[in-house]
Design a protein around this motif. Structure first.
Motif, PDB file in Angstrom:
ATOM      1  N   SER A  82       0.621  -1.190  -0.045  1.00 30.89           N
ATOM      2  CA  SER A  82       0.038  -0.083   0.106  1.00 30.89           C
ATOM      3  C   SER A  82       0.904   1.165   0.149  1.00 30.89           C
ATOM      4  CB  SER A  82      -1.038   0.199   1.030  1.00 30.89           C
ATOM      5  OG  SER A  82      -0.400  -0.033   2.216  1.00 30.89           O
ATOM      6  N   ASN A  83       2.049   1.312   0.518  1.00 29.56           N
ATOM      7  CA  ASN A  83       2.761   2.406   0.451  1.00 29.56           C
ATOM      8  C   ASN A  83       3.677   2.235  -0.973  1.00 29.56           C
ATOM      9  OD1 ASN A  83       4.465   4.451   0.963  1.00 29.56           O
ATOM     10  ND2 ASN A  83       5.429   3.767   2.703  1.00 29.56           N
ATOM     11  N   LEU A  84       2.959   2.971  -1.900  1.00 29.69           N
ATOM     12  CA  LEU A  84       3.843   3.022  -3.246  1.00 29.69           C
ATOM     13  C   LEU A  84       4.957   3.750  -3.232  1.00 29.69           C
ATOM     14  CD1 LEU A  84       0.326   3.404  -5.487  1.00 29.69           C
ATOM     15  CD2 LEU A  84       1.754   1.213  -5.049  1.00 29.69           C
ATOM     16  N   ALA A  85       5.237   4.521  -2.318  1.00 26.65           N
ATOM     17  CA  ALA A  85       6.402   5.540  -2.403  1.00 26.65           C
ATOM     18  C   ALA A  85       7.606   4.659  -1.968  1.00 26.65           C
ATOM     19  CB  ALA A  85       6.329   6.768  -1.462  1.00 26.65           C
ATOM     20  N   SER A  86       7.333   3.652  -1.413  1.00 27.21           N
ATOM     21  CA  SER A  86       8.218   2.653  -0.590  1.00 27.21           C
ATOM     22  C   SER A  86       8.254   1.260  -1.135  1.00 27.21           C
ATOM     23  CB  SER A  86       8.330   2.538   0.855  1.00 27.21           C
ATOM     24  OG  SER A  86       9.280   1.899   1.183  1.00 27.21           O
ATOM     25  N   PRO A  87       8.967   0.901  -2.435  1.00 29.06           N
ATOM     26  CA  PRO A  87       8.769  -0.071  -3.405  1.00 29.06           C
ATOM     27  C   PRO A  87       9.490  -1.336  -2.437  1.00 29.06           C
ATOM     28  CG  PRO A  87       9.802   1.590  -4.555  1.00 29.06           C
ATOM     29  CD  PRO A  87       9.574   2.016  -3.356  1.00 29.06           C
ATOM     30  N   LYS A  88       9.070  -2.390  -2.426  1.00 28.71           N
ATOM     31  CA  LYS A  88       9.463  -3.841  -1.963  1.00 28.71           C
ATOM     32  C   LYS A  88      10.791  -4.088  -2.405  1.00 28.71           C
ATOM     33  CE  LYS A  88       6.093  -4.085   1.113  1.00 28.71           C
ATOM     34  NZ  LYS A  88       6.131  -3.616   2.527  1.00 28.71           N
ATOM     35  N   ARG A 120      24.590 -12.084  -4.965  1.00 24.88           N
ATOM     36  CA  ARG A 120      23.414 -11.796  -4.448  1.00 24.88           C
ATOM     37  C   ARG A 120      23.006 -10.475  -5.248  1.00 24.88           C
ATOM     38  NH1 ARG A 120      22.183 -13.858   0.547  1.00 24.88           N
ATOM     39  NH2 ARG A 120      21.216 -12.105   1.008  1.00 24.88           N
ATOM     40  N   LYS A 121      21.771 -10.594  -5.705  1.00 24.43           N
ATOM     41  CA  LYS A 121      21.431  -9.227  -6.712  1.00 24.43           C
ATOM     42  C   LYS A 121      19.964  -9.061  -5.922  1.00 24.43           C
ATOM     43  CE  LYS A 121      23.637 -10.364 -10.778  1.00 24.43           C
ATOM     44  NZ  LYS A 121      23.621 -10.420 -12.135  1.00 24.43           N
ATOM     45  N   THR A 122      19.831  -7.752  -5.530  1.00 25.89           N
ATOM     46  CA  THR A 122      18.503  -7.171  -4.796  1.00 25.89           C
ATOM     47  C   THR A 122      17.643  -6.453  -6.096  1.00 25.89           C
ATOM     48  OG1 THR A 122      19.779  -6.824  -2.814  1.00 25.89           O
ATOM     49  CG2 THR A 122      17.577  -5.670  -3.157  1.00 25.89           C
ATOM     50  N   TYR A 123      16.362  -7.079  -5.908  1.00 26.62           N
ATOM     51  CA  TYR A 123      15.653  -6.662  -7.121  1.00 26.62           C
ATOM     52  C   TYR A 123      14.598  -5.677  -6.329  1.00 26.62           C
ATOM     53  CZ  TYR A 123      16.807  -9.514 -10.911  1.00 26.62           C
ATOM     54  OH  TYR A 123      17.555  -9.865 -12.122  1.00 26.62           O
ATOM     55  N   THR A 124      14.149  -4.650  -7.071  1.00 28.40           N
ATOM     56  CA  THR A 124      13.366  -3.626  -6.540  1.00 28.40           C
ATOM     57  C   THR A 124      11.898  -3.941  -7.419  1.00 28.40           C
ATOM     58  OG1 THR A 124      14.821  -2.136  -5.836  1.00 28.40           O
ATOM     59  CG2 THR A 124      12.391  -1.381  -6.010  1.00 28.40           C
ATOM     60  N   VAL A 125      10.848  -4.064  -6.496  1.00 28.31           N
ATOM     61  CA  VAL A 125       9.471  -4.407  -7.271  1.00 28.31           C
ATOM     62  C   VAL A 125       8.661  -3.068  -7.149  1.00 28.31           C
ATOM     63  CG1 VAL A 125       7.204  -5.482  -7.091  1.00 28.31           C
ATOM     64  CG2 VAL A 125       9.497  -6.668  -6.603  1.00 28.31           C
ATOM     65  N   ASN A 126       8.445  -2.234  -8.268  1.00 27.51           N
ATOM     66  CA  ASN A 126       7.741  -0.888  -8.394  1.00 27.51           C
ATOM     67  C   ASN A 126       6.400  -1.385  -8.848  1.00 27.51           C
ATOM     68  OD1 ASN A 126      10.249   0.680  -7.911  1.00 27.51           O
ATOM     69  ND2 ASN A 126      10.907  -0.120  -9.651  1.00 27.51           N
ATOM     70  N   LEU A 127       5.477  -1.111  -8.086  1.00 29.54           N
ATOM     71  CA  LEU A 127       4.055  -1.265  -8.355  1.00 29.54           C
ATOM     72  C   LEU A 127       3.485  -0.119  -8.834  1.00 29.54           C
ATOM     73  CD1 LEU A 127       2.110  -4.268  -7.031  1.00 29.54           C
ATOM     74  CD2 LEU A 127       1.075  -1.905  -6.423  1.00 29.54           C
ATOM     75  N   THR A 128       2.468  -0.042  -9.708  1.00 36.09           N
ATOM     76  CA  THR A 128       1.804   1.143 -10.005  1.00 36.09           C
ATOM     77  C   THR A 128       0.381   0.712  -9.964  1.00 36.09           C
ATOM     78  OG1 THR A 128       2.242   1.058 -12.285  1.00 36.09           O
ATOM     79  CG2 THR A 128       3.821   2.390 -11.074  1.00 36.09           C
ATOM     80  N   VAL A 129      -0.558   1.601  -9.920  1.00 34.94           N
ATOM     81  CA  VAL A 129      -2.159   1.084  -9.988  1.00 34.94           C
ATOM     82  C   VAL A 129      -2.606   1.698 -11.221  1.00 34.94           C
ATOM     83  CG1 VAL A 129      -4.312   1.442  -8.957  1.00 34.94           C
ATOM     84  CG2 VAL A 129      -2.273   1.254  -7.618  1.00 34.94           C
ATOM     85  N   GLN A 130      -3.428   0.988 -12.189  1.00 38.95           N
ATOM     86  CA  GLN A 130      -3.959   1.411 -13.338  1.00 38.95           C
ATOM     87  C   GLN A 130      -4.757   2.643 -13.206  1.00 38.95           C
ATOM     88  OE1 GLN A 130      -7.152  -1.104 -14.491  1.00 38.95           O
ATOM     89  NE2 GLN A 130      -6.802  -0.929 -16.818  1.00 38.95           N
ATOM     90  N   LYS A 131      -4.737   3.680 -13.988  1.00 40.40           N
ATOM     91  CA  LYS A 131      -5.308   4.906 -14.069  1.00 40.40           C
ATOM     92  C   LYS A 131      -6.731   4.803 -14.905  1.00 40.40           C
ATOM     93  CE  LYS A 131      -1.161   7.559 -13.690  1.00 40.40           C
ATOM     94  NZ  LYS A 131      -0.686   6.997 -12.475  1.00 40.40           N
TER      95      LYS A 131
END
Length: 134
Positions: A103-109, A121-132
């Protein structure tokens, strides 16, 4: 009678062979291999009903180590189930125990992919956006 005795001895020898030391395992009991590949090959995200909430395929950038995914408008972002497909023998850290709050879209997992040999070791960032909605 002889057949069952031979079969029993065969089973015991197979069990003993399977218990030999020399096959290295990590703290999760997973076999450590010689593979150094370390990447995400596919990503899925499910809602509380275990159905996909993606609007289209996730975009995985193995160089930038990002996963960009858009979810349907109205998706409950507090109850999502991310699913990673990794290269052979790799594992994910931390493990995903169940639902994840996005729910905190400003802080990607972020999750780290660990290679089969446990050296890369490679850290992946999951950037989630909501459909407009237009």
């Amino acid at each position: 009678m002889k057949k069952s005795l031979y079969f029993s001895l065969f089973i015991l020898s197979m069990l003993a062979a399977g218990c030999k030391k020399g096959f290295p395992v990590d703290e999760d009991g997973l076999l450590i291999t010689t593979r150094s590949d370390c990447y995400v090959s596919n990503f899925e995200i499910l809602g509380a009903d275990y159905q996909t909430v993606r609007t289209k395929a996730a975009v995985i950038d193995t160089v930038a180590q990002t996963v960009n995914v858009e979810v349907l408008f109205g998706t409950d972002l507090k109850n999502l189930y991310p699913q990673f497909t990794l290269v052979t023998d790799a594992k994910l850290d931390p493990k995903i125990p169940g639902k994840v709050d996005f729910s905190n879209l400003a802080s990607p997992k972020q999750w780290t992919v660990v290679s089969g040999n446990r050296k890369v070791r490679k850290t992946y960032t999951v950037n989630l956006t909501v459909q407009k909605i237009n």
